[in-house]
Design an enzyme around this catalytic site. Structure first.
Site, short mmCIF file in Angstrom:
data_model
loop_
_atom_site.label_atom_id
_atom_site.label_comp_id
_atom_site.label_asym_id
_atom_site.label_seq_id
_atom_site.Cartn_x
_atom_site.Cartn_y
_atom_site.Cartn_z
N ARG A 1 -25.80 38.90 32.92
CA ARG A 1 -26.12 39.11 34.38
C ARG A 1 -26.95 37.98 34.71
NH1 ARG A 1 -29.14 44.96 33.72
NH2 ARG A 1 -29.84 43.73 31.94
N THR B 1 -32.98 47.49 38.93
CA THR B 1 -33.34 47.28 40.30
C THR B 1 -33.07 45.76 40.66
OG1 THR B 1 -35.42 46.53 39.17
CG2 THR B 1 -35.75 48.52 40.50
N VAL C 1 -33.28 48.40 28.42
CA VAL C 1 -34.77 48.95 28.30
C VAL C 1 -34.86 50.22 28.15
CG1 VAL C 1 -36.74 49.38 29.78
CG2 VAL C 1 -35.43 47.38 30.12
N LYS D 1 -21.25 55.24 28.48
CA LYS D 1 -22.29 54.81 27.68
C LYS D 1 -22.72 55.95 26.70
CE LYS D 1 -24.56 50.94 29.93
NZ LYS D 1 -25.37 50.55 30.85
N ASP E 1 -28.15 59.27 31.52
CA ASP E 1 -27.57 58.33 32.06
C ASP E 1 -26.18 58.56 33.00
OD1 ASP E 1 -27.95 54.89 31.50
OD2 ASP E 1 -26.03 55.59 32.79
N CYS F 1 -33.76 39.78 35.12
CA CYS F 1 -35.31 40.14 35.65
C CYS F 1 -35.74 38.52 36.30
CB CYS F 1 -36.27 40.03 34.52
SG CYS F 1 -35.87 41.65 33.59
N1 NAD Z 1 -33.38 43.81 30.36
C1 NAD Z 1 -34.45 43.39 30.58
O1 NAD Z 1 -34.66 42.55 29.67
C2 NAD Z 1 -35.69 43.92 31.05
C3 NAD Z 1 -37.07 43.74 30.61
C4 NAD Z 1 -37.86 44.24 31.42
C5 NAD Z 1 -37.69 44.95 32.67
N2 NAD Z 1 -36.67 45.23 33.02
C6 NAD Z 1 -36.36 45.99 34.14
O2 NAD Z 1 -35.88 47.35 33.54
C7 NAD Z 1 -35.27 48.05 34.74
C8 NAD Z 1 -33.79 48.53 33.86
O3 NAD Z 1 -33.20 47.06 33.30
P1 NAD Z 1 -32.03 47.36 32.40
O4 NAD Z 1 -31.82 45.81 31.88
O5 NAD Z 1 -32.46 48.31 31.29
O6 NAD Z 1 -30.74 47.84 33.05
P2 NAD Z 1 -29.48 48.30 32.69
O7 NAD Z 1 -28.31 48.18 33.73
O8 NAD Z 1 -29.01 47.64 31.27
O9 NAD Z 1 -29.69 49.86 32.47
C9 NAD Z 1 -29.94 50.67 33.55
C10 NAD Z 1 -29.06 51.95 33.07
O10 NAD Z 1 -29.48 53.09 34.13
C11 NAD Z 1 -28.27 53.66 34.54
N3 NAD Z 1 -28.36 54.46 35.94
C12 NAD Z 1 -28.54 53.88 36.72
N4 NAD Z 1 -28.57 54.67 37.87
C13 NAD Z 1 -28.97 55.78 37.26
C14 NAD Z 1 -29.32 57.00 37.56
N5 NAD Z 1 -29.34 57.40 39.08
N6 NAD Z 1 -29.55 58.23 36.82
C15 NAD Z 1 -29.36 57.83 35.49
N7 NAD Z 1 -29.53 56.47 35.05
C16 NAD Z 1 -28.92 55.44 36.03
C17 NAD Z 1 -27.45 52.66 34.34
O11 NAD Z 1 -25.99 53.23 34.17
C18 NAD Z 1 -27.64 51.74 33.07
O12 NAD Z 1 -27.19 52.49 31.87
C19 NAD Z 1 -34.81 47.03 35.61
O13 NAD Z 1 -35.70 47.29 36.72
C20 NAD Z 1 -35.29 45.70 35.07
O14 NAD Z 1 -35.55 44.82 35.97
C21 NAD Z 1 -35.34 44.60 32.32
#
Ligand code: NAD
Length: 444
Positions: free
Chosen positions: A340, A98, A25, A49, A44, A274
């Protein structure tokens, strides 16, 4: 009157943006804002990364290296593992994970950690927006108290807070991030105006709602709707298998109705970060109010049982002759590399439990980790296909060699309708009614 309390018509510029969490995201969002002319710092905690990003290498399939490279070269996107620049940003957007805990309850640890870091550096006038998917109340009850405690500032008075759910669909080339209407909300009317102004500069359409709780619920509603409908289709597929009817054909016919029907399709089970997760966030929160959703409970159960169902179908056909399996596609859906909560991973675990030897092939996933063991993607050779007792099609990636699989495999479980139009006793197309069960007439 501070900037955070500004009256109608006075909307501070979104200014420099800090995006926290550069995953599926956050990374495309950071590049999008940079493309729109904003100066973006991406934070991040995963240093690997950041190293890849600094070298111009994207780890998100929907973001090409060229797009990332252009954002870096413009000087408007700066990835970092440090929060130091937080105070320089006018706007901070959180895109941290999350997930669910082992007990299938919300795991807020990533959010808490990130909000703490922001809170300790927060300064008056900043706007903090949460994009992570989460249960209604998270922004007000989880995020705001930490920000206020760590900064000594007051939300809505000294700084602004918004919630805007991310709605991207990985692998979907039809809808780009900026084309998906952005639902926006704020803690106060000014928080809402600032949050809307931020996204209106970049997204084609914004949709204002009255509170963060409504915006949080909107996202959970969308994903719960998908989980329930896909699980319903999986139940219908099981029913059609037993009744000897092709559900896929019925769906195509039902789709021709111009109103009142939205098509969903059966599959190996709902995966991803999700759709199987978010409804459980809602269920957990509902429990706090002494209530729950029976639909979520049922859909979740159906989804969890998919691996067992598929395994049973193969055991019914092959009996003790089922010793080896090949899985085509371990990503949770077509044309992505994300595993995932993938149904394929759950199936592999289930097969290993049964003592079945498993190999997999996925052009988008070079390696998977199952129970502390790494398994590499095998070349999809004819030999691999024809030596296995069963080949499972779990993701129908573009370019899947369907004809070769049909010719070489001894038995196929196709959960994606990829083999549609190809006949053979050795093909079990989930939901097509050709499961080979004897029909019993209970009315006889
Ligand atoms: N992947 C999807 O298709 C999608 C779509 C809509 C919403 N979301 C939501 O968006 C959110 C993020 O999802 P994602 O798929 O991008 O997750 P992801 O795991 O791909 O990315 C999250 C990033 O956050 C980083 N991170 C973790 N803790 C951190 C911190 N304290 N400080 C800084 N960086 C930190 C991780 O290293 C990771 O790179 C989630 O709540 C998810 O449910 C995801």
């Amino acid at each position: 009157m501070t900037q955070a309390q500004s009256g109608p018509g006075v909307i501070p510029d979104p200014g420099r943006i800090q995006i926290v969490g550069l995953g599926y995201v956050g990374l495309p969002l950071a590049v999008l804002f940079a493309e729109q002319g904003f100066f973006v710092t991406g934070v991040d905690v995963d240093k690997k990364k950041i190293e890849l990003l600094e070298k111009g290498r994207s780890y998100v399939k929907d973001l090409a290296d060229e797009e990332l490279g252009a954002a870096l070269a413009s000087g408007r996107f700066c990835p970092t593992a440090r929060y130091d620049d937080s105070a320089q940003a006018e706007t901070i957007i959180l895109c941290v994970p999350t997930p669910l805990s082992d007990r299938l309850t919300p795991d807020m640890s990533y959010l808490h950690a990130a909000v703490y870091e922001i809170g300790t550096r927060l300064r008056p006038g900043q706007l903090v927006v949460l994009e992570s998917s989460t249960y209604p109340g998270t922004t007000s009850e989880e995020m705001v108290p930490i920000l206020e405690r760590e900064s000594g500032l007051k939300a809505g008075l000294d700084f602004n807070v918004g919630y805007s759910p991310e709605r991207i669909d990985p692998g979907n080339t039809k809808y780009k991030v900026r084309d998906i209407p952005k639902v926006v909300s704020g803690l106060t009317p000014t928080c809402l105006r600032r949050t809307e102004a931020l996204y209106a500069r970049t997204f084609g359409q914004t949709v204002k709602v009255s509170s963060p709780e409504v915006a949080e619920m909107t996202k959970l509603l969308e994903n719960t709707y998908r989980l329930i409908n896909i699980s319903f289709m999986n139940e219908m597929a099981m029913l059609c298998d037993t009744m000897g009817i092709d559900l896929w054909e019925a769906i195509e016919a039902a789709k021709t109705k111009s109103f009142g029907y939205a098509a969903f399709y059966p599959g190996p089970g709902v995966g991803g970060h999700c759709i199987p997760v978010d409804p459980l966030y809602l269920q957990w929160k509902a429990c706090e109010f002494g209530t729950k959703s029976a639909f979520i409970e049922l859909a979740e159960k159906l989804n969890r049982n998919m691996a067992d169902y598929l395994l049973k179908r193969v055991q019914d056909r092959l009996g003790n002759g089922f010793r080896t399996a090949v899985i085509y596609g371990v990503a949770y859906k077509k044309d992505i590399g994300d595993v995932r909560e993938s149904a394929a991973i759950q199936l592999i675990e289930r097969l290993l439990d049964e003592g079945i030897h498993v190999a997999y092939h996925d052009p988008n996933v070079p390696v998977i980790r199952i129970r502390n063991r790494e398994i590499e993607s095998s070349e999809l050779s004819d030999e691999l296909l024809n030596k296995a007792d069963c080949v499972f099609i779990m993701a129908d990636h573009t370019g899947i060699p369907v004809q070769r699989i049909v010719s070489e495999a001894r038995f196929i479980v196709d959960t994606r309708n990829a083999t549609f139009g190809r006949n053979g006793e050795h093909i079990y197309r989930f939901g097509s009614g050709n499961v080979g069960l004897e029909r019993k007439n209970p009315h006889a």
